[in-house]
Design an enzyme around this catalytic site. Structure first.
Site, PDB file in Angstrom:
ATOM      1  N   ASP A   8     -12.355 -15.884 -19.018  1.00  0.00           N
ATOM      2  CA  ASP A   8     -12.051 -14.455 -18.874  1.00  0.00           C
ATOM      3  C   ASP A   8     -11.794 -14.155 -17.391  1.00  0.00           C
ATOM      4  O   ASP A   8     -12.210 -14.922 -16.516  1.00  0.00           O
ATOM      5  CB  ASP A   8     -13.249 -13.651 -19.404  1.00  0.00           C
ATOM      6  CG  ASP A   8     -13.177 -12.193 -19.019  1.00  0.00           C
ATOM      7  OD1 ASP A   8     -12.134 -11.567 -19.283  1.00  0.00           O
ATOM      8  OD2 ASP A   8     -14.170 -11.672 -18.439  1.00  0.00           O
ATOM      9  N   GLY A  43      -7.887  -9.161 -21.143  1.00  0.00           N
ATOM     10  CA  GLY A  43      -7.284  -7.962 -21.701  1.00  0.00           C
ATOM     11  C   GLY A  43      -6.039  -7.575 -20.920  1.00  0.00           C
ATOM     12  O   GLY A  43      -5.208  -6.806 -21.381  1.00  0.00           O
ATOM     13  N   ASN A 239     -15.218  -7.813 -25.359  1.00  0.00           N
ATOM     14  CA  ASN A 239     -13.937  -8.344 -25.838  1.00  0.00           C
ATOM     15  C   ASN A 239     -13.888  -9.880 -25.759  1.00  0.00           C
ATOM     16  O   ASN A 239     -12.902 -10.485 -26.163  1.00  0.00           O
ATOM     17  CB  ASN A 239     -12.755  -7.723 -25.071  1.00  0.00           C
ATOM     18  CG  ASN A 239     -12.778  -8.044 -23.593  1.00  0.00           C
ATOM     19  OD1 ASN A 239     -13.833  -8.292 -23.024  1.00  0.00           O
ATOM     20  ND2 ASN A 239     -11.614  -8.047 -22.968  1.00  0.00           N
TER      21      ASN A 239
HETATM   22 CA    CA Z   1     -14.370  -9.370 -18.538  1.00  0.00          CA
END
Ligand code: CA
Length: 285
Positions: A8, A43, A239
Site C-alpha cells: 500500500d 486507492g 481498504n
Molecule cells: Ca493506506
C-alpha cells in the site's frame, strides 16, 4: 517462499511527508533483485503513482483505484473494472446535492468540482466553531495531502462528465464532518453494484462491486502464475483488508488501526520507521 508482495502507499510506503525513504526504495530494489514481484496497491490513480515513482529507477505493477485498475510496469493497462455510468451518475448527483468535496478517478484525470476547496474551507470553519479544540493543522494536512495528487481537471458539475468518453474507476468523497461521512456510508453500504471502503480519516471511496485490492491481487497472481500462498501484503487501513486477508503473509504497519493489526500475521514498524523495508527484509532473509 514469497514470490510477490503488494504494498500500500499512503500510511505504508509513504511517510507522513508523502515521501518514499531511501531505505524503502533500497528494499524494493533488493526484493526485485531477489526475483520478488513488487506490486503497489493503492486507492490513488495509476498516473499519480507513476508521478510518485518518476524520479526513481523503479517500475512495478500498479493496482490503482482500490483494485479497479491494474497497470503493467511499462504503463499499459492490463485490467479494469469501471463503475457502471448510470450508477456513477446517481452517486455523483447525490454527492453534489449534499455538497461533498469529491474526486472522480478516470483513465487520465481526477475530476473534481471547481468549488471543492471552498466546500472544504466551509467545513473546516464549521468544525472549528463546533469544537474549538479540534486540530486545524491536522485538517489542513489532510486537505493538502488530498490536493497534492497529480492530474486534476476541474468541472462545474458531474453532468460535464456524462458527455465524456471516459471510464470511472473510483469516486472519493472527502469531508471534515463525521456525521456527513456516516450518512454517505449508510446511503451506499448496501448498494448492489458498488462497494464502499475507507482509506483514511475523512473519506469514503466507491468502486465497482468486483473491484478491491484483494480481487486485483488474485487476478494478478493468477496472471503471473503465482499462488496466493506465495504472496505477501502490507498495509495500514480498511481498504487493505481484502488483500491482507488473502495474502499468504500479511503485515500491518505499526501505525495501522488496531482492527487491521488483529487480522494480520504480523505487525511491522510504522511508516515513519521504514516499516515496509523491515517487512521485506524478513521475507528475503
Ligand atoms: Ca493506506
Amino acid at each position: 517462499m514469497v514470490k510477490l508482495i503488494t504494498v500500500d502507499l499512503d500510511g505504508t510506503l509513504l511517510n507522513e511527508s508523502s515521501q518514499i525513504s531511501k531505505k524503502n526504495l533500497d528494499a524494493i530494489r533488493s526484493a526485485q533483485a531477489n526475483g520478488i514481484e513488487v506490486v503497489i496497491a493503492t486507492g490513488r490513480a495509476h498516473f499519480d503513482v507513476q508521478t510518485i515513482f518518476k524520479h526513481t529507477d523503479i517500475k512495478t505493477w500498479i493496482i490503482g483505484a482500490n483494485g479497479a485498475t491494474i497497470h503493467h510496469p511499462d504503463g499499459k493497462i492490463f485490467y479494469s473494472e469501471p463503475i457502471n455510468r448510470e450508477n456513477a451518475a446517481g452517486i455523483l448527483s447525490w454527492l453534489e446535492q449534499e455538497e461533498y468535496y469529491y474526486e472522480v478517478f478516470s483513465n487520465h484525470s481526477i475530476f473534481t468540482p471547481q468549488n471543492g476547496k471552498e466546500l472544504l474551507a466551509i467545513e473546516m470553519d464549521r468544525a472549528i466553531s463546533a469544537n474549538p479544540k479540534v486540530s486545524i493543522d491536522r485538517m489542513k494536512h489532510a486537505a493538502n495531502k488530498q490536493f497534492s495528487q497529480t492530474g486534476y481537471t476541474f468541472i462545474n458539475s458531474y453532468k460535464d462528465l456524462l458527455e465524456k468518453d471516459i471510464d470511472i474507476y473510483n469516486i472519493l468523497a472527502f469531508s471534515f464532518n463525521a456525521e456527513k461521512l456516516q450518512q454517505g456510508w449508510q446511503k451506499f453500504h448496501q448498494a448492489k453494484d458498488v462497494t464502499i471502503v475507507t482509506s483514511a480519516n475523512h473519506n469514503f471511496e466507491l468502486e465497482h462491486k468486483n473491484a478491491s485490492k484483494g480481487n486485483a491481487l488474485k487476478i494478478l497472481a493468477n496472471k503471473l502464475n503465482i499462488k496466493l500462498a506465495e504472496t505477501a501484503a502490507v498495509g495500514d487501513s480498511f481498504n487493505d483488508i481484502s488483500m491482507l486477508k488473502i495474502a499468504g503473509r500479511s503485515a500491518a504497519m505499526g501505525n495501522a488501526d488496531t482492527e487491521i493489526k488483529k487480522l494480520c500475521h504480523e505487525v511491522t514498524l510504522s511508516n515513519q520507521e521504514d516499516g515496509v523495508a523491515h517487512f521485506i527484509d524478513t521475507l528475503t532473509r
